[in-house]
Structure formats: structure tokens, C-alpha cells
Design a protein around this motif. Sequence first.
Motif, PDB file in Angstrom:
ATOM      1  N   MET A   1      36.044  29.730  31.402  1.00 31.88           N
ATOM      2  CA  MET A   1      34.771  30.169  30.810  1.00 31.88           C
ATOM      3  C   MET A   1      35.080  31.167  29.689  1.00 31.88           C
ATOM      4  O   MET A   1      35.989  31.969  29.798  1.00 31.88           O
ATOM      5  N   ASP A   2      34.308  31.111  28.627  1.00 34.28           N
ATOM      6  CA  ASP A   2      34.538  31.982  27.470  1.00 34.28           C
ATOM      7  C   ASP A   2      34.149  33.405  27.834  1.00 34.28           C
ATOM      8  O   ASP A   2      33.000  33.659  28.237  1.00 34.28           O
ATOM      9  N   PRO A   3      35.084  34.366  27.694  1.00 33.35           N
ATOM     10  CA  PRO A   3      34.730  35.763  28.059  1.00 33.35           C
ATOM     11  C   PRO A   3      33.770  36.388  27.080  1.00 33.35           C
ATOM     12  O   PRO A   3      33.121  37.382  27.385  1.00 33.35           O
ATOM     13  N   MET A   4      33.617  35.834  25.854  1.00 35.16           N
ATOM     14  CA  MET A   4      32.727  36.412  24.844  1.00 35.16           C
ATOM     15  C   MET A   4      31.267  36.199  25.189  1.00 35.16           C
ATOM     16  O   MET A   4      30.386  36.900  24.703  1.00 35.16           O
ATOM     17  N   SER A   5      30.983  35.155  26.038  1.00 35.17           N
ATOM     18  CA  SER A   5      29.593  34.829  26.365  1.00 35.17           C
ATOM     19  C   SER A   5      29.044  35.659  27.511  1.00 35.17           C
ATOM     20  O   SER A   5      27.874  35.583  27.819  1.00 35.17           O
ATOM     21  N   LEU A   6      29.930  36.484  28.195  1.00 38.95           N
ATOM     22  CA  LEU A   6      29.455  37.283  29.312  1.00 38.95           C
ATOM     23  C   LEU A   6      28.688  38.495  28.795  1.00 38.95           C
ATOM     24  O   LEU A   6      29.028  39.087  27.774  1.00 38.95           O
ATOM     25  N   SER A   7      27.607  38.892  29.532  1.00 36.86           N
ATOM     26  CA  SER A   7      26.777  40.032  29.095  1.00 36.86           C
ATOM     27  C   SER A   7      27.482  41.370  29.327  1.00 36.86           C
ATOM     28  O   SER A   7      27.130  42.363  28.722  1.00 36.86           O
ATOM     29  N   GLU A   8      28.451  41.443  30.227  1.00 37.39           N
ATOM     30  CA  GLU A   8      29.143  42.700  30.546  1.00 37.39           C
ATOM     31  C   GLU A   8      30.442  42.866  29.749  1.00 37.39           C
ATOM     32  O   GLU A   8      31.278  43.661  30.089  1.00 37.39           O
ATOM     33  N   SER A   9      30.545  42.051  28.704  1.00 39.25           N
ATOM     34  CA  SER A   9      31.763  42.166  27.885  1.00 39.25           C
ATOM     35  C   SER A   9      31.702  43.449  27.052  1.00 39.25           C
ATOM     36  O   SER A   9      30.634  43.936  26.675  1.00 39.25           O
ATOM     37  N   ILE A  10      32.851  43.988  26.745  1.00 35.90           N
ATOM     38  CA  ILE A  10      32.930  45.208  25.940  1.00 35.90           C
ATOM     39  C   ILE A  10      32.512  44.960  24.506  1.00 35.90           C
ATOM     40  O   ILE A  10      32.058  45.869  23.803  1.00 35.90           O
ATOM     41  N   TYR A  11      32.613  43.718  24.090  1.00 40.81           N
ATOM     42  CA  TYR A  11      32.214  43.399  22.711  1.00 40.81           C
ATOM     43  C   TYR A  11      30.708  43.456  22.531  1.00 40.81           C
ATOM     44  O   TYR A  11      30.213  43.606  21.423  1.00 40.81           O
ATOM     45  N   ASN A  12      29.991  43.322  23.642  1.00 49.58           N
ATOM     46  CA  ASN A  12      28.531  43.358  23.547  1.00 49.58           C
ATOM     47  C   ASN A  12      27.999  44.782  23.407  1.00 49.58           C
ATOM     48  O   ASN A  12      26.824  44.982  23.126  1.00 49.58           O
ATOM     49  N   LEU A  13      28.829  45.776  23.636  1.00 42.73           N
ATOM     50  CA  LEU A  13      28.390  47.156  23.507  1.00 42.73           C
ATOM     51  C   LEU A  13      28.343  47.617  22.057  1.00 42.73           C
ATOM     52  O   LEU A  13      27.748  48.650  21.746  1.00 42.73           O
ATOM     53  N   ILE A  14      28.972  46.919  21.169  1.00 40.94           N
ATOM     54  CA  ILE A  14      28.994  47.306  19.750  1.00 40.94           C
ATOM     55  C   ILE A  14      27.662  46.891  19.143  1.00 40.94           C
ATOM     56  O   ILE A  14      27.264  45.722  19.229  1.00 40.94           O
ATOM     57  N   PRO A  15      26.905  47.842  18.547  1.00 40.86           N
ATOM     58  CA  PRO A  15      25.616  47.464  17.936  1.00 40.86           C
ATOM     59  C   PRO A  15      25.839  46.586  16.710  1.00 40.86           C
ATOM     60  O   PRO A  15      26.801  46.761  15.970  1.00 40.86           O
ATOM     61  N   CYS A  16      24.922  45.677  16.517  1.00 37.94           N
ATOM     62  CA  CYS A  16      25.013  44.773  15.358  1.00 37.94           C
ATOM     63  C   CYS A  16      23.669  44.743  14.653  1.00 37.94           C
ATOM     64  O   CYS A  16      22.622  45.087  15.230  1.00 37.94           O
ATOM     65  N   ASP A  17      23.706  44.361  13.411  1.00 38.58           N
ATOM     66  CA  ASP A  17      22.485  44.297  12.596  1.00 38.58           C
ATOM     67  C   ASP A  17      21.614  43.114  13.055  1.00 38.58           C
ATOM     68  O   ASP A  17      22.100  41.985  13.253  1.00 38.58           O
ATOM     69  N   TRP A  18      20.279  43.415  13.201  1.00 38.09           N
ATOM     70  CA  TRP A  18      19.338  42.335  13.619  1.00 38.09           C
ATOM     71  C   TRP A  18      18.908  41.538  12.414  1.00 38.09           C
ATOM     72  O   TRP A  18      18.559  42.101  11.377  1.00 38.09           O
ATOM     73  N   LYS A  19      19.016  40.279  12.561  1.00 36.97           N
ATOM     74  CA  LYS A  19      18.660  39.383  11.458  1.00 36.97           C
ATOM     75  C   LYS A  19      17.361  38.653  11.820  1.00 36.97           C
ATOM     76  O   LYS A  19      17.208  38.113  12.912  1.00 36.97           O
ATOM     77  N   GLU A  20      16.431  38.690  10.883  1.00 32.48           N
ATOM     78  CA  GLU A  20      15.142  38.004  11.091  1.00 32.48           C
ATOM     79  C   GLU A  20      15.349  36.490  11.015  1.00 32.48           C
ATOM     80  O   GLU A  20      15.991  36.007  10.084  1.00 32.48           O
ATOM     81  N   PRO A  21      14.831  35.756  11.981  1.00 28.53           N
ATOM     82  CA  PRO A  21      15.023  34.287  11.949  1.00 28.53           C
ATOM     83  C   PRO A  21      14.299  33.677  10.759  1.00 28.53           C
ATOM     84  O   PRO A  21      13.229  34.128  10.344  1.00 28.53           O
ATOM     85  N   GLN A  22      14.898  32.698  10.213  1.00 29.01           N
ATOM     86  CA  GLN A  22      14.338  32.033   9.035  1.00 29.01           C
ATOM     87  C   GLN A  22      13.165  31.136   9.444  1.00 29.01           C
ATOM     88  O   GLN A  22      13.278  30.326  10.362  1.00 29.01           O
ATOM     89  N   GLN A  23      12.016  31.296   8.791  1.00 29.66           N
ATOM     90  CA  GLN A  23      10.822  30.506   9.091  1.00 29.66           C
ATOM     91  C   GLN A  23      10.874  29.163   8.359  1.00 29.66           C
ATOM     92  O   GLN A  23      11.352  29.068   7.232  1.00 29.66           O
ATOM     93  N   LEU A  24      10.327  28.198   9.034  1.00 31.50           N
ATOM     94  CA  LEU A  24      10.262  26.865   8.438  1.00 31.50           C
ATOM     95  C   LEU A  24       9.160  26.809   7.399  1.00 31.50           C
ATOM     96  O   LEU A  24       8.173  27.555   7.470  1.00 31.50           O
ATOM     97  N   PRO A  25       9.265  25.968   6.418  1.00 28.80           N
ATOM     98  CA  PRO A  25       8.202  25.880   5.383  1.00 28.80           C
ATOM     99  C   PRO A  25       6.895  25.401   6.000  1.00 28.80           C
ATOM    100  O   PRO A  25       6.862  24.601   6.928  1.00 28.80           O
ATOM    101  N   ARG A  26       5.783  25.908   5.519  1.00 27.68           N
ATOM    102  CA  ARG A  26       4.463  25.562   6.036  1.00 27.68           C
ATOM    103  C   ARG A  26       4.124  24.100   5.703  1.00 27.68           C
ATOM    104  O   ARG A  26       4.401  23.618   4.615  1.00 27.68           O
ATOM    105  N   TYR A  27       3.463  23.475   6.674  1.00 29.54           N
ATOM    106  CA  TYR A  27       3.122  22.050   6.484  1.00 29.54           C
ATOM    107  C   TYR A  27       1.965  21.935   5.501  1.00 29.54           C
ATOM    108  O   TYR A  27       0.984  22.692   5.576  1.00 29.54           O
ATOM    109  N   SER A  28       2.089  21.017   4.609  1.00 32.03           N
ATOM    110  CA  SER A  28       1.044  20.759   3.629  1.00 32.03           C
ATOM    111  C   SER A  28       0.833  19.252   3.540  1.00 32.03           C
ATOM    112  O   SER A  28       1.785  18.496   3.320  1.00 32.03           O
ATOM    113  N   SER A  29      -0.406  18.832   3.721  1.00 37.97           N
ATOM    114  CA  SER A  29      -0.724  17.395   3.717  1.00 37.97           C
ATOM    115  C   SER A  29      -0.643  16.837   2.304  1.00 37.97           C
ATOM    116  O   SER A  29      -0.975  17.520   1.310  1.00 37.97           O
TER     117      SER A  29
END
Length: 258
Positions: A1-29
Motif C-alpha cells: 500500500m502506498d504510504p503517501m495515501s495514509l492520513s497519519e503520514s508525516i507528509y500530510n502535516l506540511i500545509p499546502c496552498d488550497w487551489k480552487e477547483p476549476q468550474q465547467l463552462p455554463r451550458y448554453s442552448s
Amino acid sequence: MDPMSLSESIYNLIPCDWKEPQQLPRYSSIFKDDIKNEIQKSKSAMKTMGPANVEKPSPKDFLKKHSKDKTLPPKKSFERTSLNVAKKPPVPRRNEHPVMGLQSEKNFINTNVADIVMGVAKKPKPIYVDNRNGDKHDLESSGLLPKYIKKKDYGVIPEYISKRNQEVKKAQEEYDNYIQECLRKSAMKRVSDEERETVLQGLKKNWEEVHKEFQSLSVFIDSLPKKMHKQRLEEEMKQLEHDIAAIEKHKIIYIANK
């Protein structure tokens, strides 16, 4: 199992910048512009704000009294004529006096007595009582009297039934003529009663002969020729029985001339 995917990993304690999810283009008929054009066409071009400008009524055209009352048709004058009602004599005037002193020679007492003696007695009205209290009802309208058997046409065959019987009889005659014509064209010959009886007796005689031969067979049939002979006799007897039953069933038999 990948140790990076565990929630108790030490790498998860390092704060990272939050990125806003990209919105899909609005539907237009693709039909948006067409619908907008149709809506614009259906809109009224003369709409305005406020009450509509209409012609004001004239002060002289006010509602008058009895202006909406329905007028009755004029009365018709009925004249009495000799066709419908006879005219009565006019009322006598004041200076007219009745004729006095007239006497009739008719003896009303004797006339009334003669009318009663010579008159026919009045028959009582037929009634029936339906309970012990004596309630009376009309007998003629009750349906208890046999009125129908006293009619002149009682028991007579209706005209439509007689007409239908004649049509059925005529149709049967036409059908018989058609059958006779078809038999004549196809050269069919009717077998007489003597010939039919002769054929019937011959078939019965043949059946007796075959049956006698069938009874003469041996009890043990162990060879193929014996089995075939027995089978042939059974088929002949069955065919003869079928022919005898057909001739006995049909009294009239037609045969084709060869």
C-alpha cells in the motif's frame, strides 16, 4: 500500500496552498437566439403604461327609464264566425218584452216515464278488489281481462312472417333448381333404390366372406406372410364397413358418368 495515501503520514502535516477547483463552462442552448427572436415577434408593439386611451362616452347617451323593457306584441282581435263558434242571440233591449202566455202541449211526465221504460239499463263498471278493506280498481286497465283473444286478427299469422316464409320458400326453390342444373351439367346420375339396395347387399355379402376367411385364420400367427394376410383382411373388413355405413346413412346417392 502506498504510504503517501495514509492520513497519519508525516507528509500530510506540511500545509499546502488550497487551489480552487476549476468550474465547467455554463451550458448554453444552441436554440437560444431562435427562441428569443420568436418571443420578440409575439410581443405587442402597441403596449403602453397606464390605462388605454379609449373614446369617452357622451353625456347625452345615458340609460333612460324603461329603455330595456321588452315590448309585447300587439293584441290580435278574434272574430267569431260560423266556422268555429256560432253567434249567440243579442241581449234583448229594455223596451223588448218576452212573449207571454205560450204553453207547450208536450207531457213531460209521460215522456220521462217512456224514456225510462224503453231505455237500456246502465251496465256497472267492471272493478276488482285487491284486499279485505274493499279497495276498488278499474278492471279494464289492470291487464286481467283477456282482451287480445277477442281481437279480429287474433291467431292470424302476421304479414311480415308470411312474407318471410314466402321468401325462404322461394330461396329454397331457387337453390334446388341450381343444384339440379349443376347435376345436369356435371352429368351426375342418381342411383335408384333398387340399385342402392343391390349394392348394399353385395357389400354385406363381401363382408361376410372376408369375415369368414378372417375367422378361419390360425390361432398362432408366427410367420410374416400370415401377419400380412391377417392385416389385409382387417383392412378389407374396415373398408367394407365404412362403405356399408355410408350407403345406409345417405338415402340419395349420385354417381358421375365416366
